[in-house]
Scaffold this active site. Sequence first.
Site, PDB file in Angstrom:
ATOM      1  N   LYS A 105      80.241  30.903 -24.491  1.00 45.19           N
ATOM      2  CA  LYS A 105      80.157  29.458 -24.716  1.00 45.19           C
ATOM      3  C   LYS A 105      79.352  28.737 -23.642  1.00 45.19           C
ATOM      4  CE  LYS A 105      84.348  29.138 -27.525  1.00 45.19           C
ATOM      5  NZ  LYS A 105      85.007  30.456 -27.330  1.00 45.19           N
TER       6      LYS A 105
HETATM    7  C1  LIG Z   1      85.418  31.017 -28.519  1.00 49.71           C
HETATM    8  C2  LIG Z   1      85.624  32.466 -28.400  1.00 49.71           C
HETATM    9  C3  LIG Z   1      85.587  33.307 -29.510  1.00 49.71           C
HETATM   10  C4  LIG Z   1      85.448  32.754 -30.919  1.00 49.71           C
HETATM   11  O1  LIG Z   1      84.205  32.150 -31.146  1.00 49.71           O
HETATM   12  P1  LIG Z   1      84.037  31.122 -32.370  1.00 49.71           P
HETATM   13  O2  LIG Z   1      82.677  30.569 -32.222  1.00 49.71           O
HETATM   14  O3  LIG Z   1      85.097  30.090 -32.225  1.00 49.71           O
HETATM   15  O4  LIG Z   1      84.227  31.927 -33.598  1.00 49.71           O
HETATM   16  C5  LIG Z   1      85.697  34.661 -29.314  1.00 49.71           C
HETATM   17  N1  LIG Z   1      85.871  35.176 -28.079  1.00 49.71           N
HETATM   18  C6  LIG Z   1      85.916  34.413 -26.984  1.00 49.71           C
HETATM   19  C7  LIG Z   1      86.121  35.048 -25.660  1.00 49.71           C
HETATM   20  C8  LIG Z   1      85.796  33.040 -27.103  1.00 49.71           C
HETATM   21  O5  LIG Z   1      85.863  32.286 -26.020  1.00 49.71           O
END
Ligand SMILES: *Cc1c(COP(=O)(O)O)cnc(C)c1O
Length: 451
Positions: free
Chosen positions: A107
Amino acid sequence: MKYYSTNGKAPMANLEKAVVKGLAEDRGLYMPEEIKKLPKAFFDDMPKMRFQDIAFNVASAFFGDDVDLDALQDLVYDTLQFECPVVKVKDNIYSLELFHGPTLAFKDVGARFMARLLQYFLRQGGSVYGCDTAICSTVNVLVATSGDTGSAVANGFLGVEGIHVYVLYPKGKVSPIQECQFTTLGKNITAIEVDGVFDDCQALVKSAFMDKELNQHMKLTSANSINVARFLPQAFYYFNAVAQLIAQGHKPEDIVICVPSGNFGNICSALFGHQMGMPVKRFIASNNANDVFYNYLQTGKYEPKASVQTLANAMDVGDPSNFARIINLYSENGKLSPEETHQRITSLISGCTYNDEQIKEAMRQCYKETGYILDPHGACGYQALVDGLQPGEVGVFCETAHPAKFKEKVDDILGIDVEIPERLAAFMKGEKQSVPMTKDFEDFKKFLLKR
Ligand SMILES: *Cc1c(COP(=O)(O)O)cnc(C)c1O
């Protein structure tokens, strides 16, 4: 580029409005009116190109009409100051390591990009808010997190002039290491500890955007994965991963991309990449015990439910926001029937669901066999490839976070002592500061009105 709402009852928006508003007036998600195909020449060159340059090409197709190209290049290069390498785990299974950014999770890419894009628009005059000064007075970013979103957004926006961030997270449902990454920052970051689950946090944020009085009182914006500025840039690393696999001699028509999914923003960006012409064979959405998307694939019926808590807690989502985008994409904005849409989706995307025991087993098995340390989220992706790859296919799963972000769990499951990267250790030295909050919207509103 114009953006329309998946609910079809809101006016079209330009990019700036889509970024600032996050959610359309009718509570729908913004979709670009057109997804531009990248030219053949780009795909021919891609295996020889640097990550940043691949990303700039992709970014230009999405944002080039709305952002000055020099500024956009700057923005892309600033966002991608780290690599997202494709690492061989075994045989025909590769890990796309998305954890080399500031908070060790994927992210970071979208969060930094969004912070810089929002800042770009505010510096242009912030026309969505009707500001007439060079810099609009403080814009407030509200973000709900089940763990990684909060840290990525907080760090992406940390110290960005003119923007204050409120991170809402479920009390006791975020690992201590995750928590310290957004509760210890201070400056323009406020952490709010909600007595509830992630879906409650998300509901508070959604209600805030819909509340007239609150919006008159302060300038609000979202940074959840629904925001186009956060989810679209995630396409960058998929193109780069495909480029790396091709450079290593794999054929695009054999490539399977597997994404551990929660709110489905990450896989959605990969699907947008596919629409732009990114050459891959198919996709797998891997879930933990929260299986609404998996069930949709099997039955054609979407039945959201309350989330259940699992080892892979950043994927504990019972009603994934970006589902609406996926449906909109493959129904061509409602032109195709639900049956046709389901048929198109299942011919490209398959699903998996793993309970905690299976996640643990995947981590143990992978470690024993290959020495590779998976985190519980990546483990869902890895196992889906072990279970689902067909002969001749080459699979790449997203390792969405560094295993040290979930150190207690990983150490316990694998019986090892995962080394904590220095960046993470630095957060843990800070002092936790957060505001306690109920899940009642009126309480949250009262708090914001006093700011
Ligand atoms: C946010 C997150 C996900 C899921 O991603 P999405 O875009 O919400 O499907 C998976 N793994 C980790 C470590 C995350 O932080």
